[in-house]
Design an enzyme around this catalytic site. Structure first.
Site, PDB file in Angstrom:
ATOM      1  N   HIS A  12       0.813  -1.210   0.000  1.00 19.02           N
ATOM      2  CA  HIS A  12       0.000   0.000   0.000  1.00 19.02           C
ATOM      3  C   HIS A  12       0.854   1.271   0.000  1.00 19.02           C
ATOM      4  O   HIS A  12       0.406   2.321  -0.480  1.00 19.02           O
ATOM      5  CB  HIS A  12      -0.925   0.016   1.218  1.00 19.02           C
ATOM      6  CG  HIS A  12      -1.971  -1.053   1.165  1.00 19.02           C
ATOM      7  ND1 HIS A  12      -2.775  -1.347   2.243  1.00 19.02           N
ATOM      8  CD2 HIS A  12      -2.340  -1.916   0.187  1.00 19.02           C
ATOM      9  CE1 HIS A  12      -3.600  -2.335   1.925  1.00 19.02           C
ATOM     10  NE2 HIS A  12      -3.340  -2.701   0.678  1.00 19.02           N
ATOM     11  N   PHE A  72      -1.220  -8.167   4.962  1.00 18.36           N
ATOM     12  CA  PHE A  72       0.145  -7.634   4.852  1.00 18.36           C
ATOM     13  C   PHE A  72       0.225  -6.285   4.149  1.00 18.36           C
ATOM     14  O   PHE A  72       1.220  -5.987   3.471  1.00 18.36           O
ATOM     15  CB  PHE A  72       1.069  -8.647   4.152  1.00 18.36           C
ATOM     16  CG  PHE A  72       0.867 -10.057   4.595  1.00 18.36           C
ATOM     17  CD1 PHE A  72       0.883 -10.392   5.941  1.00 18.36           C
ATOM     18  CD2 PHE A  72       0.613 -11.064   3.681  1.00 18.36           C
ATOM     19  CE1 PHE A  72       0.674 -11.694   6.364  1.00 18.36           C
ATOM     20  CE2 PHE A  72       0.403 -12.371   4.087  1.00 18.36           C
ATOM     21  CZ  PHE A  72       0.430 -12.687   5.438  1.00 18.36           C
ATOM     22  N   CYS A  73      -0.788  -5.429   4.297  1.00 13.62           N
ATOM     23  CA  CYS A  73      -0.811  -4.122   3.630  1.00 13.62           C
ATOM     24  C   CYS A  73      -0.571  -4.268   2.133  1.00 13.62           C
ATOM     25  O   CYS A  73       0.054  -3.414   1.490  1.00 13.62           O
ATOM     26  CB  CYS A  73       0.225  -3.177   4.239  1.00 13.62           C
ATOM     27  SG  CYS A  73      -0.195  -2.629   5.900  1.00 13.62           S
ATOM     28  N   ALA A  74      -1.061  -5.375   1.588  1.00 15.47           N
ATOM     29  CA  ALA A  74      -1.005  -5.618   0.144  1.00 15.47           C
ATOM     30  C   ALA A  74      -2.288  -6.352  -0.234  1.00 15.47           C
ATOM     31  O   ALA A  74      -2.260  -7.436  -0.820  1.00 15.47           O
ATOM     32  CB  ALA A  74       0.226  -6.434  -0.220  1.00 15.47           C
TER      33      ALA A  74
END
Length: 463
Positions: free
Chosen positions: A138, A384-386
């Site tokens: 992100h 995982f901020c993805a």
């Protein structure tokens, strides 16, 4: 609740590194012990390096040695201020050397990779188009709010990544400014991206490229010149220097031509009142233009210390050791049919020490909680901020909700989350051996304890 002997903990071996591989680098916290919910204590196995790596002992020692001499940077005539200023600017030179920057490149100190890329987003020229793959963290996916953004679908091979980018760039106005943002190593799969080839494609179509090296720089050498990228961004806290600083390094023109990222002292060279009562400001044209305020000299020095430590240890040796650990983990997981490792480019793709997986019949939050509570192993679970990448990789595979829900799952949404194990220069063999043993034991025998959801996290039920 009765507890069976924990084989994965009880039989943990001493360091058993391959003779061809160097010993792990000393890191802070390597001897910390944590309690197990089943009783007793065990040395903590920190296997969440992709989120934040522990400080190298060398970095901690350097920071501790400097701390009594701390002084304000660029703002004092006293001895400590002069010493701190020299330390700060020498750290800039060290980072430039570590990244093999071009002579005219600027090194700007920030708070993190996220901060670095938001800075770059603010200095984009008018009309700039941004191209970014949906596979990005992100920090790389989201900062471009004031630009036109083209989100590219996840490629399934490195060659497809280059082809996808070339097609997208060919369809744009070749006379307008454009920027490509790409990771060097995925924070989800650990796979290495074809950065040099993507840079060549970008430049062939008149675009520039920024490399998110947050997951690459701690594991492999990064050369701005060899990769031919325009900028590179990374964080200290993933480079064994968790003291709140990051880096944006690269071409100076867009940085010099824009308004400062933050307005204030340090960024300004001269401020004067006008006759009409307003204020005229002359901004710095150096890196200071985007470093307003009192800088985090300790954070900056810690990054420089880590750069020196990794360089002196030798990346050839560090990479060889990491490949040894990757092989141990992947071979161990391959022996468990219920485990599916997530991958974009396939099993043979080169990668760093970041591996994500799901376990059939388990919610990933539950599995990660059991690894922590029953084996003293710290991994990460979630998206995982993805989020787009993990959702693409998981596809329509169902996840058993188990006893606990995924913290990122919206109400009514089926659980879509994974487990990530990550490691690096400070990881001993015993940690990955314990992890593999724990995975096998949990899949075979189940958790020894009951778990519940509390404040969105899966935790042992002690009621």
């Amino acid at each position: 609740m009765s507890a069976r002997p924990n084989a994965a903990v009880a039989t943990a071996s001493a360091e058993s590194a391959d003779p061809c591989c160097a010993a792990p680098l000393p890191v802070l916290g390597r001897d910390v012990t944590v309690p197990l919910v089943t009783g007793g204590e065990v040395t903590y196995a920190a296997l969440d390096y992709a989120a934040s790596a522990p400080a190298l002992q060398r970095v901690w020692d350097d920071v501790a040695a400097y701390a009594p001499y701390y002084g304000s940077v660029h703002r004092g005539a006293g001895y400590l201020s002069q010493l701190s200023t020299d330390l700060f600017e020498n750290s800039r030179a060290t980072v430039a050397e570590f990244l093999d920057c071009r002579p005219d490149d600027q090194v700007v100190f920030t708070r993190s990779t996220t901060d670095s890329l938001n800075l770059l987003a603010q200095v984009l020229p008018a009309g700039c188009e941004v191209f970014v793959f949906e596979t990005e963290h992100h920090a790389s996916l989201l900062p471009w709010r004031d630009a036109g953004v083209t989100y590219l679908d996840a490629p399934r091979t490195p060659a497809q990544a280059v082809e996808t980018l070339e097609r997208a760039l060919a369809d744009r106005d070749p006379h307008g400014p454009a920027l490509v943002c790409v990771t060097g190593a995925s924070n989800v799969t650990g796979e290495l991206w074809p950065v040099r080839e993507l840079a060549a494609a970008a430049h062939a179509h008149g675009a520039r490229i920024v490399l998110d090296a947050a997951q690459l720089a701690p594991h492999h050498p990064v050369s701005v010149r060899e990769l031919d990228v325009d900028w590179v961004a990374f964080s200290g806290h993933k480079l064994y220097a968790p003291f709140g600083s990051g880096v944006l390094a690269g071409r100076a023109d867009w940085l010099q031509d824009s308004e400062p990222y933050l307005a204030g002292g340090g960024a300004s060279r001269k401020v004067a009142r006008r006759a009409d009562g307003g204020v005229d400001v002359e901004w710095h044209t150096t890196s200071a233009r985007h470093e307003a305020g009192s800088p985090n000299v300790i954070g900056v020095y810690s990054i420089a210390s880590a750069c020196k430590a990794l360089t002196e240890a030798g990346f050839d040796s560090l990479v060889a050791r990491e490949r040894h650990l990757i092989a141990k983990v992947r071979e161990g997981l391959a022996e468990v049919p219920e485990v599916r490792v997530l991958s974009l480019f396939g099993d043979d793709a080169p990668r760093v020490g970041v591996i994500s997986f799901v376990v059939e019949g388990w919610n990933s939050s539950h599995f990660a909680a059991a690894l922590s509570a029953e084996y003293g192993i710290g991994v990460r679970d979630g998206l995982f901020c993805a989020h787009p990448l993990v959702r693409t990789l998981l596809g329509s595979d169902p996840q058993d909700p188990g006893e606990c829900g995924a913290p990122e799952a919206a109400p009514g949404e089926r659980s879509l989350n994974a487990i990530r194990v990550s490691f690096g220069a400070g990881t001993p063999d015993e940690h990955v051996e314990r992890f593999v043993g724990a995975v096998k034991e949990l899949v075979r025998d189940g958790a020894q304890w009951k778990y519940r959801t509390e404040d969105g996290r899966c935790v042992p039920d002690r009621g």
